[in-house]
Motif scaffolding. Structure first.
Motif, PDB file in Angstrom:
ATOM      1  N   PRO B 137       0.801  -1.222   0.000  1.00  0.00           N
ATOM      2  CA  PRO B 137       0.000   0.000   0.000  1.00  0.00           C
ATOM      3  C   PRO B 137       0.836   1.274   0.000  1.00  0.00           C
ATOM      4  CG  PRO B 137       0.097  -0.900   2.202  1.00  0.00           C
ATOM      5  CD  PRO B 137       0.859  -1.838   1.314  1.00  0.00           C
ATOM      6  N   ILE B 138       2.120   1.178   0.178  1.00  0.00           N
ATOM      7  CA  ILE B 138       2.934   2.376   0.295  1.00  0.00           C
ATOM      8  C   ILE B 138       3.628   2.643  -1.030  1.00  0.00           C
ATOM      9  CG2 ILE B 138       4.707   3.542   1.652  1.00  0.00           C
ATOM     10  CD1 ILE B 138       4.254   1.082   3.638  1.00  0.00           C
ATOM     11  N   PRO B 139       3.281   3.684  -1.712  1.00  0.00           N
ATOM     12  CA  PRO B 139       3.999   4.003  -2.946  1.00  0.00           C
ATOM     13  C   PRO B 139       5.451   4.310  -2.636  1.00  0.00           C
ATOM     14  CG  PRO B 139       2.012   5.362  -2.669  1.00  0.00           C
ATOM     15  CD  PRO B 139       2.247   4.668  -1.391  1.00  0.00           C
ATOM     16  N   SER B 140       6.316   3.845  -3.477  1.00  0.00           N
ATOM     17  CA  SER B 140       7.738   3.976  -3.173  1.00  0.00           C
ATOM     18  C   SER B 140       8.156   5.440  -3.083  1.00  0.00           C
ATOM     19  CB  SER B 140       8.568   3.263  -4.221  1.00  0.00           C
ATOM     20  OG  SER B 140       8.205   3.739  -5.486  1.00  0.00           O
ATOM     21  N   ALA B 141       7.542   6.319  -3.887  1.00  0.00           N
ATOM     22  CA  ALA B 141       7.920   7.722  -3.852  1.00  0.00           C
ATOM     23  C   ALA B 141       7.663   8.322  -2.473  1.00  0.00           C
ATOM     24  CB  ALA B 141       7.130   8.485  -4.903  1.00  0.00           C
ATOM     25  N   ARG B 142       6.549   7.901  -1.852  1.00  0.00           N
ATOM     26  CA  ARG B 142       6.215   8.438  -0.539  1.00  0.00           C
ATOM     27  C   ARG B 142       7.271   8.062   0.481  1.00  0.00           C
ATOM     28  NH1 ARG B 142       0.639   9.215   0.081  1.00  0.00           N
ATOM     29  NH2 ARG B 142       1.049   9.693   2.238  1.00  0.00           N
ATOM     30  N   ARG B 143       7.834   6.911   0.336  1.00  0.00           N
ATOM     31  CA  ARG B 143       8.877   6.454   1.270  1.00  0.00           C
ATOM     32  C   ARG B 143      10.082   7.374   1.201  1.00  0.00           C
ATOM     33  NH1 ARG B 143       9.565   0.077   0.337  1.00  0.00           N
ATOM     34  NH2 ARG B 143       7.677  -0.644   1.368  1.00  0.00           N
ATOM     35  N   VAL B 144      10.433   7.727  -0.015  1.00  0.00           N
ATOM     36  CA  VAL B 144      11.628   8.541  -0.202  1.00  0.00           C
ATOM     37  C   VAL B 144      11.406   9.953   0.343  1.00  0.00           C
ATOM     38  CG1 VAL B 144      13.195   9.511  -1.910  1.00  0.00           C
ATOM     39  CG2 VAL B 144      12.284   7.206  -2.207  1.00  0.00           C
ATOM     40  N   ASP B 145      10.205  10.477   0.112  1.00  0.00           N
ATOM     41  CA  ASP B 145       9.920  11.843   0.542  1.00  0.00           C
ATOM     42  C   ASP B 145       9.834  11.987   2.057  1.00  0.00           C
ATOM     43  OD1 ASP B 145       9.778  12.449  -2.051  1.00  0.00           O
ATOM     44  OD2 ASP B 145       7.585  12.427  -2.200  1.00  0.00           O
ATOM     45  N   ARG B 146       9.501  10.919   2.697  1.00  0.00           N
ATOM     46  CA  ARG B 146       9.232  10.953   4.125  1.00  0.00           C
ATOM     47  C   ARG B 146      10.490  11.364   4.905  1.00  0.00           C
ATOM     48  NH1 ARG B 146       9.016   6.761   8.184  1.00  0.00           N
ATOM     49  NH2 ARG B 146      10.115   5.472   6.666  1.00  0.00           N
ATOM     50  N   LEU B 147      10.284  12.263   5.883  1.00  0.00           N
ATOM     51  CA  LEU B 147      11.399  12.616   6.758  1.00  0.00           C
ATOM     52  C   LEU B 147      11.645  11.462   7.718  1.00  0.00           C
ATOM     53  CD1 LEU B 147      10.466  16.309   7.608  1.00  0.00           C
ATOM     54  CD2 LEU B 147      12.493  15.542   6.374  1.00  0.00           C
ATOM     55  N   PRO B 148      12.893  11.255   8.082  1.00  0.00           N
ATOM     56  CA  PRO B 148      13.161  10.146   9.012  1.00  0.00           C
ATOM     57  C   PRO B 148      12.376  10.334  10.305  1.00  0.00           C
ATOM     58  CG  PRO B 148      15.190  11.062   8.115  1.00  0.00           C
ATOM     59  CD  PRO B 148      14.110  11.956   7.672  1.00  0.00           C
ATOM     60  N   GLY B 149      11.745   9.264  10.756  1.00  0.00           N
ATOM     61  CA  GLY B 149      11.013   9.329  12.020  1.00  0.00           C
ATOM     62  C   GLY B 149       9.566   9.731  11.841  1.00  0.00           C
ATOM     63  N   THR B 150       9.197  10.291  10.752  1.00  0.00           N
ATOM     64  CA  THR B 150       7.811  10.697  10.521  1.00  0.00           C
ATOM     65  C   THR B 150       6.976   9.453  10.197  1.00  0.00           C
ATOM     66  OG1 THR B 150       8.755  12.601   9.420  1.00  0.00           O
ATOM     67  CG2 THR B 150       6.364  12.364   9.293  1.00  0.00           C
ATOM     68  N   PRO B 151       5.854   9.268  10.889  1.00  0.00           N
ATOM     69  CA  PRO B 151       5.050   8.080  10.572  1.00  0.00           C
ATOM     70  C   PRO B 151       4.439   8.199   9.179  1.00  0.00           C
ATOM     71  CG  PRO B 151       3.940   9.474  12.177  1.00  0.00           C
ATOM     72  CD  PRO B 151       5.259  10.110  11.910  1.00  0.00           C
ATOM     73  N   LEU B 152       4.233   7.058   8.540  1.00  0.00           N
ATOM     74  CA  LEU B 152       3.604   7.058   7.229  1.00  0.00           C
ATOM     75  C   LEU B 152       2.145   7.481   7.423  1.00  0.00           C
ATOM     76  CD1 LEU B 152       5.169   3.724   6.106  1.00  0.00           C
ATOM     77  CD2 LEU B 152       5.672   5.954   5.107  1.00  0.00           C
ATOM     78  N   PRO B 153       1.673   8.501   6.746  1.00  0.00           N
ATOM     79  CA  PRO B 153       0.373   9.101   7.064  1.00  0.00           C
ATOM     80  C   PRO B 153      -0.798   8.124   6.953  1.00  0.00           C
ATOM     81  CG  PRO B 153       1.282   9.960   5.007  1.00  0.00           C
ATOM     82  CD  PRO B 153       2.353   9.164   5.656  1.00  0.00           C
ATOM     83  N   HIS B 154      -0.804   7.292   5.939  1.00  0.00           N
ATOM     84  CA  HIS B 154      -1.990   6.484   5.712  1.00  0.00           C
ATOM     85  C   HIS B 154      -1.878   5.087   6.320  1.00  0.00           C
ATOM     86  CE1 HIS B 154       0.884   5.211   2.783  1.00  0.00           C
ATOM     87  NE2 HIS B 154       0.192   4.095   2.646  1.00  0.00           N
ATOM     88  N   GLN B 155      -0.704   4.778   6.920  1.00  0.00           N
ATOM     89  CA  GLN B 155      -0.514   3.398   7.387  1.00  0.00           C
ATOM     90  C   GLN B 155      -0.946   3.275   8.841  1.00  0.00           C
ATOM     91  OE1 GLN B 155       3.432   1.817   7.592  1.00  0.00           O
ATOM     92  NE2 GLN B 155       2.752  -0.129   6.721  1.00  0.00           N
ATOM     93  N   ASP B 156      -2.211   3.029   9.091  1.00  0.00           N
ATOM     94  CA  ASP B 156      -2.650   2.862  10.473  1.00  0.00           C
ATOM     95  C   ASP B 156      -2.422   1.415  10.898  1.00  0.00           C
ATOM     96  OD1 ASP B 156      -4.708   1.406   9.331  1.00  0.00           O
ATOM     97  OD2 ASP B 156      -5.984   3.179   9.175  1.00  0.00           O
TER      98      ASP B 156
END
Lengths: 137, 358
Positions: B137-156
């Motif tokens: 469910p996690i697009p790879s681009a979102r992983r790269v953009d994410r700041l370290p430590g920031t939770p993935l927004p849609h991954q509950d």
């Protein structure tokens, strides 16, 4: 159990060193043995009649040899060593018999049951150990 | 180190009750030898062996550790291994799995080329992790953009729980020793009827797999001894200690000395109690200094003598699982006996002469 020996063709399992004209003094070199047999055999030989001196050594820890030096008061060392091995085997037999007795299964022991653990309940010493343990805080 | 309580830890070279020289030493020892099993369960046996020399007790101990044969996996033929655990590491782990098989049923295998049903046991291991049937469910681009430590927004948490189930992309398949399947060879099914060969424990973790990965292999076991490799050692503990001798020279010694562990002088000891009247206390005694604790009076130390008996051994044997604990003791005795017989034969073969090389 062919754990001992492993007699390679290049070297004899048992090497006998000594003077040809003096049967009373020999060094026996056992291949594939260590302190396990060396010390136990030394002890038994020291209790034999006619033994003047007996000692053993493992010349190098990474070489599979134990040297047993045997000097007698005159009897052939060979016969004394043979008797010593016999006596050590006899002690093993005595312990095996005691194990049978302690297990109380001497007659009924079967090969197929050997994996099981059926012995009489723990003895008095266990009770005592438990009582002592109970007092631990 | 305080030395007030313990003196003379030394062991007499020859126990006092033993004659210096005897014609038939085995007969003498079989009279003095005494064996008492003090505790026995499925995993442990404790026994007292007295009336033998320390060299004999030590020989038994050493044989139990290193020379009692058992079966263990020795060669692994890996057909497929996609997990993170490398082939050689996996093979090593397989070797360490205790195998419940009676070594007396098998012969020794000296050369892997000579493998037959009489000397080799075969296990198959085939585990295929279910493939990932749900898209990540996690697009790879979102992983790269994410700041370290920031939770993935849609991954509950619900998502993750779902993803860890079989078919999910986070699902982990565990490979256990219980997955090893015994493959009887030749006549084995007949002569091992009712005693199937299997791992002692089914819950030993061998490897973990990601979705879609698989392990397919065949493992061959043989008979061996601990001297060759520790995996063949049938014991986790085989040890003895010497029985303590507690001598109290003066009955004025206070029977109660406050200590935090079992003592030779413990709380319910009656006033007239001495170590002599309480042999079981000496049995538990480990001849350590805290045992006597801080003396309540200064004269206490002079009145107690702690030593060890040189011919009484308190054995404790814990099995690693392949053999029943008492069976290990039995086998050890048999191995020592076999050594004696073997060398008597060798002596006979060698004859009266000397070896060539001096």
């Amino acid at each position: 159990m062919a754990t001992s020996g492993g007699a390679g063709p290049q070297e004899a399992a048992l090497k006998i060193v000594g003077e040809a004209d003096d049967e009373a003094a020999r060094t026996y070199v056992f291949r594939g043995e260590d302190h396990t047999l060396g010390n136990a055999l030394r002890h038994v030989l020291m209790r034999q009649k006619d033994v003047e001196f007996c000692g053993y050594s493992v010349p190098h820890p990474s070489e599979p040899f134990v040297h047993v030096r045997l000097q007698t008061t005159g009897a052939p060392a060979r016969a004394v060593l043979d008797d010593g091995l016999k006596q050590l085997g006899g002690i093993c037999d005595a312990l095996a018999a005691q194990l049978d007795k302690a297990e109380g299964l001497a007659e009924t022991r079967k090969r197929s049951d050997s994996q099981g653990t059926a012995f009489p309940g723990p003895g008095r010493a266990l009770e005592n150990a438990r009582r002592l343990a109970d007092r631990m805080e | 180190m305080a030395s007030y309580a313990v003196e003379d830890r030394s062991v007499r070279a020859i126990p006092a009750n033993e004659p210096e020289v005897t014609g038939d030493y085995a007969a003498h020892v079989s009279k003095t030898m005494k064996l008492e099993i003090t505790h026995a369960d499925d995993e442990t046996v404790e026994f007292d062996l007295s009336g033998v020399d320390v060299s004999f007790a030590n020989a038994l101990r050493r044989i139990m550790l290193a020379e009692v044969p058992t079966m263990a996996i020795e060669t692994v033929y890996v057909e497929q291994n996609e997990g993170v655990v490398q082939d050689e590491v996996l093979a090593h782990r397989l070797g360490l799995v205790p195998i419940a098989a009676d070594p007396r049923d098998f012969e020794e295998l000296l050369d892997p080329e000579d493998a037959t049903d009489a000397n080799t046991i075969v296990f198959g291991l085939e585990v295929r992790a279910p493939p990932n049937t749900r898209p990540n469910p996690i697009p790879s681009a979102r992983r790269v953009d994410r700041l370290p430590g920031t939770p993935l927004p849609h991954q509950d948490s619900d998502d993750e729980e779902e993803a860890r189930k079989p078919g999910g992309h986070l699902h982990t398949t565990k490979v256990y020793s219980g997955d090893l399947k015994w493959l009887p060879q030749g006549e084995q099914e007949a002569f091992l009827a009712g005693r199937p060969v299997k791992p002692v424990h089914d819950d030993i973790l061998l490897a973990k797999l990601r979705p879609g990965q698989s392990i397919v292999l065949e493992a061959h076991g043989r008979k061996g001894i601990g001297q060759d490799h520790a995996k063949f050692s049938p014991v986790s503990t085989a040890a003895y200690r010497m029985r303590a001798v507690v001598e109290v020279s003066d009955d004025d010694v206070p029977p109660y000395v406050p200590v935090k562990r079992p003592s030779i002088f413990d709380e319910d000891a009656s006033p007239d109690c001495t170590a002599r009247s309480r042999p079981h206390a000496a049995h538990a005694c480990k001849v350590c200094e805290p045992l006597l604790s801080k003396p309540s009076s200064e004269n206490f130390a002079d009145k107690v003598r702690l030593t060890r008996r040189g011919d009484h051994f308190l054995f404790r044997v814990e099995t690693a699982g392949q053999l029943a604990p008492l069976r290990i003791v039995r086998d050890a005795v048999a191995v020592l006996k076999a050594k004696c017989d073997h060398w008597r034969r060798e002596l006979e073969v060698a004859g009266g002469g000397l070896s060539e090389a001096a």
